[in-house]
Structures are given as structure tokens and as C-alpha cells.
Design a protein around this motif. Sequence first.
Motif, mmCIF file in Angstrom:
data_model
loop_
_atom_site.group_PDB
_atom_site.id
_atom_site.type_symbol
_atom_site.label_atom_id
_atom_site.label_comp_id
_atom_site.label_asym_id
_atom_site.label_seq_id
_atom_site.Cartn_x
_atom_site.Cartn_y
_atom_site.Cartn_z
ATOM 1 N N THR A 14 89.077 -28.757 -37.262
ATOM 2 C CA THR A 14 88.445 -28.073 -35.894
ATOM 3 C C THR A 14 88.844 -26.668 -35.976
ATOM 4 O O THR A 14 89.636 -26.223 -36.842
ATOM 5 C CB THR A 14 89.276 -28.915 -34.870
ATOM 6 N N VAL A 15 88.402 -25.963 -34.837
ATOM 7 C CA VAL A 15 88.739 -24.622 -34.713
ATOM 8 C C VAL A 15 90.058 -24.196 -34.585
ATOM 9 O O VAL A 15 90.820 -23.413 -35.142
ATOM 10 C CB VAL A 15 87.998 -23.978 -33.748
ATOM 11 N N ALA A 16 90.826 -25.272 -33.714
ATOM 12 C CA ALA A 16 92.238 -25.040 -33.763
ATOM 13 C C ALA A 16 93.054 -25.323 -34.906
ATOM 14 O O ALA A 16 94.192 -24.554 -35.277
ATOM 15 C CB ALA A 16 92.752 -26.282 -32.838
ATOM 16 N N ALA A 40 80.158 -22.635 -40.246
ATOM 17 C CA ALA A 40 80.627 -23.785 -39.299
ATOM 18 C C ALA A 40 79.515 -24.878 -39.080
ATOM 19 O O ALA A 40 78.040 -24.451 -38.737
ATOM 20 C CB ALA A 40 81.142 -23.324 -38.069
ATOM 21 N N VAL A 41 79.833 -26.060 -38.546
ATOM 22 C CA VAL A 41 78.688 -26.992 -38.086
ATOM 23 C C VAL A 41 78.976 -27.198 -36.728
ATOM 24 O O VAL A 41 80.300 -27.515 -36.406
ATOM 25 C CB VAL A 41 78.995 -28.383 -38.950
ATOM 26 N N ARG A 42 77.873 -27.269 -35.882
ATOM 27 C CA ARG A 42 78.248 -27.390 -34.455
ATOM 28 C C ARG A 42 78.069 -28.979 -34.250
ATOM 29 O O ARG A 42 77.017 -29.632 -34.549
ATOM 30 C CB ARG A 42 77.042 -26.916 -33.483
ATOM 31 N N VAL A 43 79.084 -29.610 -33.626
ATOM 32 C CA VAL A 43 79.120 -30.794 -33.306
ATOM 33 C C VAL A 43 79.337 -31.026 -31.876
ATOM 34 O O VAL A 43 80.500 -30.790 -31.139
ATOM 35 C CB VAL A 43 80.284 -31.741 -34.047
ATOM 36 N N GLY A 44 78.140 -31.522 -31.092
ATOM 37 C CA GLY A 44 78.177 -31.439 -29.525
ATOM 38 C C GLY A 44 78.524 -29.922 -29.172
ATOM 39 O O GLY A 44 77.757 -29.178 -29.698
ATOM 40 N N ARG A 45 79.620 -29.717 -28.419
ATOM 41 C CA ARG A 45 79.973 -28.490 -27.929
ATOM 42 C C ARG A 45 80.930 -27.869 -28.687
ATOM 43 O O ARG A 45 81.361 -26.656 -28.138
ATOM 44 C CB ARG A 45 80.188 -28.554 -26.416
#
Length: 66
Positions: A14-16, A40-45
Amino acid sequence: MAGKPELSEAKFLTVAEVAAMMRVSKMTVYRLVHGGDLPAVRVGRSFRVREDDANEYIKNSFYNAG
């Protein structure tokens, strides 16, 4: 086959988690992603970053001072 593992074997962070690993803020990671510096891969929001890509970014960011 040597090299990058299969996508199904890749660990996504995750970004965190990337921010904690790099010791920077989440906003810094978002800037790197939106600027195209960190894949990065977008998963939902939300975004997920492959652990290998985060490590590669850190490795390529080292420079010699002095």
C-alpha cells in the motif's frame, strides 16, 4: 527464468507501507506515483506498488555526496 518474478508472485504494498519503508510521508509517495517516477497499479480508489519497484526506486536514488 531469472529476472522479475511472475506478476501473480509479486508482493504489492500500500502507499502507507511504501511511505513507512522509505521513511517519507504518504503524500510524497503519491507525488512519485502521479509523477511517473514510481510505477503503481490502481485498485479501486487506492494504489498498490510492487515491492520490487519500490526497492528499485530506492536503489536508483542513491548518490554520492562530496
